[in-house]
Design an enzyme around this catalytic site. Structure first.
Site, PDB file in Angstrom:
ATOM      1  N   PRO A   1     -67.547 -24.142  77.868  1.00  0.00           N
ATOM      2  CG  PRO A   1     -65.819 -25.096  79.100  1.00  0.00           C
ATOM      3  CD  PRO A   1     -66.476 -25.156  77.760  1.00  0.00           C
TER       4      PRO A   1
ATOM      5  CE  LYS B   1     -62.042 -26.187  72.062  1.00  0.00           C
ATOM      6  NZ  LYS B   1     -61.969 -27.467  72.800  1.00  0.00           N
TER       7      LYS B   1
ATOM      8  CE1 TYR C   1     -59.695 -23.282  71.373  1.00  0.00           C
ATOM      9  CE2 TYR C   1     -61.227 -21.466  71.738  1.00  0.00           C
ATOM     10  CZ  TYR C   1     -60.658 -22.661  72.157  1.00  0.00           C
ATOM     11  OH  TYR C   1     -61.061 -23.242  73.336  1.00  0.00           O
TER      12      TYR C   1
ATOM     13  CG  LEU D   1     -63.406 -15.378  79.456  1.00  0.00           C
ATOM     14  CD1 LEU D   1     -63.625 -13.961  79.951  1.00  0.00           C
ATOM     15  CD2 LEU D   1     -62.118 -15.465  78.656  1.00  0.00           C
TER      16      LEU D   1
ATOM     17  CB  VAL E   1     -54.916 -36.249  71.132  1.00  0.00           C
ATOM     18  CG1 VAL E   1     -55.153 -36.688  72.562  1.00  0.00           C
ATOM     19  CG2 VAL E   1     -54.881 -34.726  71.014  1.00  0.00           C
TER      20      VAL E   1
HETATM   21  P1  NDP Z   1     -54.775 -25.964  79.716  1.00  0.00           P
HETATM   22  O1  NDP Z   1     -53.775 -25.396  78.774  1.00  0.00           O
HETATM   23  O2  NDP Z   1     -54.625 -25.691  81.151  1.00  0.00           O
HETATM   24  O3  NDP Z   1     -54.877 -27.547  79.490  1.00  0.00           O
HETATM   25  C1  NDP Z   1     -54.853 -28.125  78.203  1.00  0.00           C
HETATM   26  C2  NDP Z   1     -54.554 -29.612  78.336  1.00  0.00           C
HETATM   27  O4  NDP Z   1     -54.574 -30.188  77.019  1.00  0.00           O
HETATM   28  C3  NDP Z   1     -53.206 -29.871  78.940  1.00  0.00           C
HETATM   29  O5  NDP Z   1     -53.306 -30.916  79.853  1.00  0.00           O
HETATM   30  C4  NDP Z   1     -52.357 -30.303  77.754  1.00  0.00           C
HETATM   31  O6  NDP Z   1     -51.400 -31.259  78.185  1.00  0.00           O
HETATM   32  C5  NDP Z   1     -53.412 -30.978  76.871  1.00  0.00           C
HETATM   33  N1  NDP Z   1     -53.011 -31.048  75.477  1.00  0.00           N
HETATM   34  C6  NDP Z   1     -52.789 -30.025  74.617  1.00  0.00           C
HETATM   35  N2  NDP Z   1     -52.383 -30.503  73.439  1.00  0.00           N
HETATM   36  C7  NDP Z   1     -52.349 -31.857  73.545  1.00  0.00           C
HETATM   37  C8  NDP Z   1     -51.997 -32.905  72.667  1.00  0.00           C
HETATM   38  N3  NDP Z   1     -51.596 -32.677  71.431  1.00  0.00           N
HETATM   39  N4  NDP Z   1     -52.087 -34.184  73.115  1.00  0.00           N
HETATM   40  C9  NDP Z   1     -52.483 -34.440  74.375  1.00  0.00           C
HETATM   41  N5  NDP Z   1     -52.825 -33.488  75.264  1.00  0.00           N
HETATM   42  C10 NDP Z   1     -52.747 -32.213  74.843  1.00  0.00           C
HETATM   43  O7  NDP Z   1     -56.176 -25.416  79.191  1.00  0.00           O
HETATM   44  P2  NDP Z   1     -57.686 -25.750  79.634  1.00  0.00           P
HETATM   45  O8  NDP Z   1     -57.739 -26.673  80.768  1.00  0.00           O
HETATM   46  O9  NDP Z   1     -58.360 -24.454  79.748  1.00  0.00           O
HETATM   47  O10 NDP Z   1     -58.190 -26.460  78.310  1.00  0.00           O
HETATM   48  C11 NDP Z   1     -58.857 -27.705  78.296  1.00  0.00           C
HETATM   49  C12 NDP Z   1     -59.913 -27.705  77.216  1.00  0.00           C
HETATM   50  O11 NDP Z   1     -60.891 -26.713  77.532  1.00  0.00           O
HETATM   51  C13 NDP Z   1     -59.397 -27.340  75.814  1.00  0.00           C
HETATM   52  O12 NDP Z   1     -60.033 -28.177  74.884  1.00  0.00           O
HETATM   53  C14 NDP Z   1     -59.842 -25.884  75.645  1.00  0.00           C
HETATM   54  O13 NDP Z   1     -60.010 -25.556  74.296  1.00  0.00           O
HETATM   55  C15 NDP Z   1     -61.166 -25.934  76.401  1.00  0.00           C
HETATM   56  N6  NDP Z   1     -61.683 -24.644  76.829  1.00  0.00           N
HETATM   57  C16 NDP Z   1     -60.937 -23.800  77.620  1.00  0.00           C
HETATM   58  C17 NDP Z   1     -61.475 -22.600  78.046  1.00  0.00           C
HETATM   59  C18 NDP Z   1     -60.696 -21.616  78.848  1.00  0.00           C
HETATM   60  O14 NDP Z   1     -61.094 -20.416  78.891  1.00  0.00           O
HETATM   61  N7  NDP Z   1     -59.633 -22.006  79.514  1.00  0.00           N
HETATM   62  C19 NDP Z   1     -62.841 -22.227  77.682  1.00  0.00           C
HETATM   63  C20 NDP Z   1     -63.520 -23.160  76.843  1.00  0.00           C
HETATM   64  C21 NDP Z   1     -62.964 -24.337  76.467  1.00  0.00           C
HETATM   65  P3  NDP Z   1     -49.900 -31.400  77.651  1.00  0.00           P
HETATM   66  O15 NDP Z   1     -49.407 -30.032  77.288  1.00  0.00           O
HETATM   67  O16 NDP Z   1     -49.188 -32.015  78.824  1.00  0.00           O
HETATM   68  O17 NDP Z   1     -50.012 -32.329  76.495  1.00  0.00           O
HETATM   69  C1  8X3 Z   2     -61.897 -20.598  75.406  1.00  0.00           C
HETATM   70  C2  8X3 Z   2     -62.801 -19.449  75.633  1.00  0.00           C
HETATM   71  O1  8X3 Z   2     -63.497 -17.187  74.746  1.00  0.00           O
HETATM   72  O2  8X3 Z   2     -61.124 -17.600  75.109  1.00  0.00           O
HETATM   73  O3  8X3 Z   2     -62.496 -21.562  74.607  1.00  0.00           O
HETATM   74  O4  8X3 Z   2     -62.267 -18.597  73.259  1.00  0.00           O
HETATM   75  S1  8X3 Z   2     -62.401 -18.163  74.624  1.00  0.00           S
END
Ligand code: NDP
Ligand code: 8X3
Length: 259
Positions: free
Chosen positions: A187, A161, A157, A189, A65
């Site tokens: 979300p 967000k 980070y 954690l 992206v």
């Molecule tokens: P994961 O690391 O499990 O998933 C992240 C996804 O983003 C992967 O599918 C990865 O795919 C994709 N991604 C990362 N960089 C790129 C890129 N440059 N282009 C396309 N795809 C990309 O983490 P989460 O599922 O937890 O994260 C998903 C979203 O949720 C994020 O935006 C994160 O900030 C947000 N979030 C997560 C929280 C948590 O505690 N886990 C809490 C709050 C928000 P690939 O590497 O194959 O490209």
């Molecule tokens: C992911 C949640 O608290 O690790 O967005 O930043 S936190």
């Protein structure tokens, strides 16, 4: 309740975590899915599973992206039967590092800002005009509790967000008067690959983030996304903060070691 049967849902970051969980929920409800991520092999494997389990039709895109040219190219060349994207889930995102700002890694900052902010903007700018033209659509942005308040070591980070929060609010304002809805999900954690990516593959350190508490799962977040998307057309859930019961703020968590 709105049905998503046969509707086209585009999910960025569908190769893992929250994105994969969203894919599963929408597949279960009969949607057609455009799944995008950099790890195409993971998407292929996942798509097979979705077809077997739900009979789900998928269109897979190998996409970074951060690459505007690539984003524009793939979305302006979708096959005809995949062009009418109804739901866009801007989920691709990551954190890198937990250093103090004055000691932080500039490449890590660039990666977070380029992915979480610029990448989300590129996809939105490319996909939403079609929604406006068709007079139909829903944009769901995955923000974070981190967008509401900064925490030590997390400033870049958190800033990325906070930007997602402002962009979601602004997009809702810009789309006022159209039927297109905008939702931001924040979300707390969630145990996914998120912390492994944050700590550059250090799985032991990543595990400790969720130690002695019960984090959310990707499925918990996907449920909320699905709920927001399936409300009646006149209802826009603008933002949702969803945290584990063991979490009260980004840093205030209740750990309960097993006795
Ligand atoms: P994961 O690391 O499990 O998933 C992240 C996804 O983003 C992967 O599918 C990865 O795919 C994709 N991604 C990362 N960089 C790129 C890129 N440059 N282009 C396309 N795809 C990309 O983490 P989460 O599922 O937890 O994260 C998903 C979203 O949720 C994020 O935006 C994160 O900030 C947000 N979030 C997560 C929280 C948590 O505690 N886990 C809490 C709050 C928000 P690939 O590497 O194959 O490209
Ligand atoms: C992911 C949640 O608290 O690790 O967005 O930043 S936190």
């Amino acid at each position: 309740m709105i049905s998503v049967k046969d509707k086209i849902v585009l999910i960025t970051g569908a190769s893992s975590g929250i994105g994969s969980a969203c894919a599963r929920v929408f597949a279960g409800a009969g949607a057609r899915l455009i799944l995008a991520a950099r790890r195409y092999d993971k998407l292929e494997e996942f798509a097979k599973e979705l077809r077997k389990e739900y009979g789900c039709e998928t269109y897979l895109i190998s996409l970074d992206v951060r690459d505007l040219q690539q984003v524009e190219q793939v979305f302006s060349n979708l096959p005809e039967n995949w062009q009418n994207i109804e739901i866009l889930i801007n989920n691709a995102g990551l954190s890198r590092g937990l250093e103090k700002l004055h000691e932080g890694s500039i490449p890590d900052w660039q990666e977070m800002i380029d992915t979480n902010v610029k990448g989300l903007l590129y996809v939105t700018r490319t996909v939403v005009p079609g929604m406006v033209k068709r007079g139909s659509g829903h944009v769901v942005n995955i923000g974070s509790i981190a967008g509401r308040a900064a925490y030590p070591g997390g400033s870049v980070y958190c800033a990325s967000k906070a930007a997602v929060r402002a962009i979601s609010e602004g997009l809702k304002q810009d789309l006022l008067g159209t039927p297109i809805r905008v939702t931001e999900i924040e979300p707390g954690l969630v145990e996914t690959e998120f912390s492994i990516v944050r700590f550059h593959g250090d799985t032991d350190r990543a595990k400790k983030v969720y130690q002695d508490l019960t984090p959310l799962t990707g499925d918990d977040v996907a449920d909320v996304v699905f709920f927001c998307v399936t409300r009646p057309a006149h209802v826009n859930i603008s933002e949702v903060l969803v945290v584990p019961n063991d979490q009260a703020s980004a840093l205030l968590v209740h750990r309960h070691p097993p006795k």
